[in-house]
Design a protein around this motif. Structure first.
Motif, PDB file in Angstrom:
ATOM      1  N   PRO A  39     -32.137 -17.937  -7.126  1.00 15.36           N
ATOM      2  CA  PRO A  39     -33.126 -16.891  -6.875  1.00 15.36           C
ATOM      3  C   PRO A  39     -34.515 -17.497  -6.649  1.00 15.36           C
ATOM      4  CG  PRO A  39     -31.709 -16.252  -8.695  1.00 15.36           C
ATOM      5  CD  PRO A  39     -31.379 -17.692  -8.356  1.00 15.36           C
ATOM      6  N   ALA A  40     -35.304 -16.841  -5.832  1.00 19.50           N
ATOM      7  CA  ALA A  40     -36.652 -17.311  -5.529  1.00 19.50           C
ATOM      8  C   ALA A  40     -37.454 -17.471  -6.821  1.00 19.50           C
ATOM      9  CB  ALA A  40     -37.346 -16.323  -4.596  1.00 19.50           C
ATOM     10  N   GLU A  41     -38.393 -18.396  -6.808  1.00 19.86           N
ATOM     11  CA  GLU A  41     -39.176 -18.690  -8.016  1.00 19.86           C
ATOM     12  C   GLU A  41     -39.908 -17.456  -8.533  1.00 19.86           C
ATOM     13  OE1 GLU A  41     -41.351 -22.029  -6.493  1.00 19.86           O
ATOM     14  OE2 GLU A  41     -39.856 -23.450  -7.247  1.00 19.86           O
ATOM     15  N   ARG A  42     -40.420 -16.625  -7.641  1.00 17.45           N
ATOM     16  CA  ARG A  42     -41.086 -15.389  -8.094  1.00 17.45           C
ATOM     17  C   ARG A  42     -40.101 -14.463  -8.811  1.00 17.45           C
ATOM     18  NH1 ARG A  42     -46.238 -14.923  -6.346  1.00 17.45           N
ATOM     19  NH2 ARG A  42     -46.795 -16.102  -4.493  1.00 17.45           N
ATOM     20  N   ARG A  43     -38.888 -14.378  -8.282  1.00 15.24           N
ATOM     21  CA  ARG A  43     -37.871 -13.543  -8.926  1.00 15.24           C
ATOM     22  C   ARG A  43     -37.467 -14.128 -10.273  1.00 15.24           C
ATOM     23  NH1 ARG A  43     -31.833 -12.305  -7.003  1.00 15.24           N
ATOM     24  NH2 ARG A  43     -31.312 -10.944  -8.715  1.00 15.24           N
ATOM     25  N   LEU A  44     -37.303 -15.459 -10.332  1.00 14.60           N
ATOM     26  CA  LEU A  44     -36.981 -16.102 -11.610  1.00 14.60           C
ATOM     27  C   LEU A  44     -38.087 -15.860 -12.634  1.00 14.60           C
ATOM     28  CD1 LEU A  44     -35.491 -19.532 -10.473  1.00 14.60           C
ATOM     29  CD2 LEU A  44     -34.273 -17.654 -11.594  1.00 14.60           C
ATOM     30  N   ALA A  45     -39.339 -15.969 -12.188  1.00  8.10           N
ATOM     31  CA  ALA A  45     -40.468 -15.739 -13.094  1.00  8.10           C
ATOM     32  C   ALA A  45     -40.414 -14.323 -13.670  1.00  8.10           C
ATOM     33  CB  ALA A  45     -41.789 -15.979 -12.359  1.00  8.10           C
ATOM     34  N   ALA A  46     -40.136 -13.350 -12.813  1.00  7.32           N
ATOM     35  CA  ALA A  46     -40.045 -11.966 -13.282  1.00  7.32           C
ATOM     36  C   ALA A  46     -38.845 -11.779 -14.211  1.00  7.32           C
ATOM     37  CB  ALA A  46     -39.944 -11.023 -12.083  1.00  7.32           C
ATOM     38  N   GLU A  47     -37.699 -12.361 -13.848  1.00  6.23           N
ATOM     39  CA  GLU A  47     -36.483 -12.230 -14.647  1.00  6.23           C
ATOM     40  C   GLU A  47     -36.644 -12.826 -16.040  1.00  6.23           C
ATOM     41  OE1 GLU A  47     -31.959 -14.061 -14.559  1.00  6.23           O
ATOM     42  OE2 GLU A  47     -32.982 -13.787 -12.650  1.00  6.23           O
ATOM     43  N   TYR A  48     -37.328 -13.975 -16.109  1.00  6.67           N
ATOM     44  CA  TYR A  48     -37.496 -14.677 -17.380  1.00  6.67           C
ATOM     45  C   TYR A  48     -38.782 -14.275 -18.115  1.00  6.67           C
ATOM     46  CZ  TYR A  48     -33.468 -17.728 -16.767  1.00  6.67           C
ATOM     47  OH  TYR A  48     -32.189 -18.210 -16.653  1.00  6.67           O
ATOM     48  N   GLY A  49     -39.633 -13.489 -17.458  1.00  3.86           N
ATOM     49  CA  GLY A  49     -40.876 -13.062 -18.094  1.00  3.86           C
ATOM     50  C   GLY A  49     -41.861 -14.202 -18.294  1.00  3.86           C
ATOM     51  N   VAL A  50     -41.919 -15.103 -17.301  1.00  6.26           N
ATOM     52  CA  VAL A  50     -42.803 -16.267 -17.380  1.00  6.26           C
ATOM     53  C   VAL A  50     -43.712 -16.295 -16.154  1.00  6.26           C
ATOM     54  CG1 VAL A  50     -41.109 -17.604 -18.711  1.00  6.26           C
ATOM     55  CG2 VAL A  50     -41.155 -17.812 -16.211  1.00  6.26           C
ATOM     56  N   SER A  51     -44.674 -17.213 -16.160  1.00 11.02           N
ATOM     57  CA  SER A  51     -45.551 -17.348 -15.008  1.00 11.02           C
ATOM     58  C   SER A  51     -44.821 -18.037 -13.855  1.00 11.02           C
ATOM     59  CB  SER A  51     -46.797 -18.163 -15.376  1.00 11.02           C
ATOM     60  OG  SER A  51     -46.443 -19.526 -15.552  1.00 11.02           O
ATOM     61  N   LEU A  52     -45.373 -17.885 -12.665  1.00 10.64           N
ATOM     62  CA  LEU A  52     -44.806 -18.537 -11.493  1.00 10.64           C
ATOM     63  C   LEU A  52     -44.813 -20.060 -11.662  1.00 10.64           C
ATOM     64  CD1 LEU A  52     -43.641 -18.435  -8.654  1.00 10.64           C
ATOM     65  CD2 LEU A  52     -45.971 -18.215  -7.780  1.00 10.64           C
ATOM     66  N   GLY A  53     -45.866 -20.595 -12.252  1.00 11.50           N
ATOM     67  CA  GLY A  53     -45.954 -22.035 -12.489  1.00 11.50           C
ATOM     68  C   GLY A  53     -44.841 -22.540 -13.404  1.00 11.50           C
ATOM     69  N   THR A  54     -44.514 -21.759 -14.413  1.00 13.66           N
ATOM     70  CA  THR A  54     -43.431 -22.128 -15.328  1.00 13.66           C
ATOM     71  C   THR A  54     -42.098 -22.132 -14.591  1.00 13.66           C
ATOM     72  OG1 THR A  54     -44.619 -21.278 -17.251  1.00 13.66           O
ATOM     73  CG2 THR A  54     -42.222 -21.454 -17.457  1.00 13.66           C
ATOM     74  N   ALA A  55     -41.866 -21.120 -13.768  1.00 17.41           N
ATOM     75  CA  ALA A  55     -40.628 -21.054 -12.983  1.00 17.41           C
ATOM     76  C   ALA A  55     -40.546 -22.229 -12.017  1.00 17.41           C
ATOM     77  CB  ALA A  55     -40.542 -19.733 -12.228  1.00 17.41           C
ATOM     78  N   ARG A  56     -41.657 -22.584 -11.390  1.00 13.20           N
ATOM     79  CA  ARG A  56     -41.665 -23.722 -10.463  1.00 13.20           C
ATOM     80  C   ARG A  56     -41.353 -25.022 -11.191  1.00 13.20           C
ATOM     81  NH1 ARG A  56     -46.787 -21.898  -6.770  1.00 13.20           N
ATOM     82  NH2 ARG A  56     -45.538 -20.652  -5.354  1.00 13.20           N
ATOM     83  N   HIS A  57     -41.936 -25.180 -12.357  1.00  7.97           N
ATOM     84  CA  HIS A  57     -41.688 -26.403 -13.127  1.00  7.97           C
ATOM     85  C   HIS A  57     -40.213 -26.485 -13.543  1.00  7.97           C
ATOM     86  CE1 HIS A  57     -43.936 -29.469 -15.782  1.00  7.97           C
ATOM     87  NE2 HIS A  57     -42.718 -29.895 -15.539  1.00  7.97           N
ATOM     88  N   ALA A  58     -39.635 -25.375 -13.954  1.00  5.89           N
ATOM     89  CA  ALA A  58     -38.215 -25.352 -14.335  1.00  5.89           C
ATOM     90  C   ALA A  58     -37.339 -25.715 -13.140  1.00  5.89           C
ATOM     91  CB  ALA A  58     -37.838 -23.974 -14.880  1.00  5.89           C
ATOM     92  N   THR A  59     -37.657 -25.174 -11.970  1.00  3.61           N
ATOM     93  CA  THR A  59     -36.904 -25.490 -10.757  1.00  3.61           C
ATOM     94  C   THR A  59     -37.028 -26.966 -10.414  1.00  3.61           C
ATOM     95  OG1 THR A  59     -37.251 -23.242  -9.933  1.00  3.61           O
ATOM     96  CG2 THR A  59     -36.605 -24.893  -8.321  1.00  3.61           C
TER      97      THR A  59
END
Length: 91
Positions: A39-59
């Motif tokens: 899933p796109a990083e923005r979608r992951l951020a929303a799904e996990y309740g985190v910032s976009l930067g956190t989702a990008r770092h996880a990816t």
């Protein structure tokens, strides 16, 4: 194998590492199938309740571990077993 819900509360450590571990568990369990888009990083951020930067770092962590790969202008995909083995063999 069922992956438990993501719940970082009360755990010491970095949120992006916990998110990467949770996503890795979803990949390993087969919930996220090989050669399908992550899933796109923005979608992951929303799904996990985190910032976009956190989702990008996880990816980014998943990419470093060879669990996902990115094709420019196409997206990020779950690596299949062959790609994971060739990645780990090059490390």
């Amino acid at each position: 194998m069922t992956v438990p819900d993501f719940d970082p509360s009360g755990q010491p450590g970095y949120l992006y590492e916990m998110m990467a571990e949770h996503l890795a568990a979803r990949i390993e369990s087969g919930e996220l199938l090989p050669n399908t888009p992550l899933p796109a990083e923005r979608r992951l951020a929303a799904e996990y309740g985190v910032s976009l930067g956190t989702a990008r770092h996880a990816t980014h962590i998943l990419r470093q571990r060879g669990l996902v790969f990115t094709i420019r202008a196409k997206g990020t995909f779950i690596a299949d077993e062959g790609r994971r083995q060739s990645f780990s063999g090059n490390s």
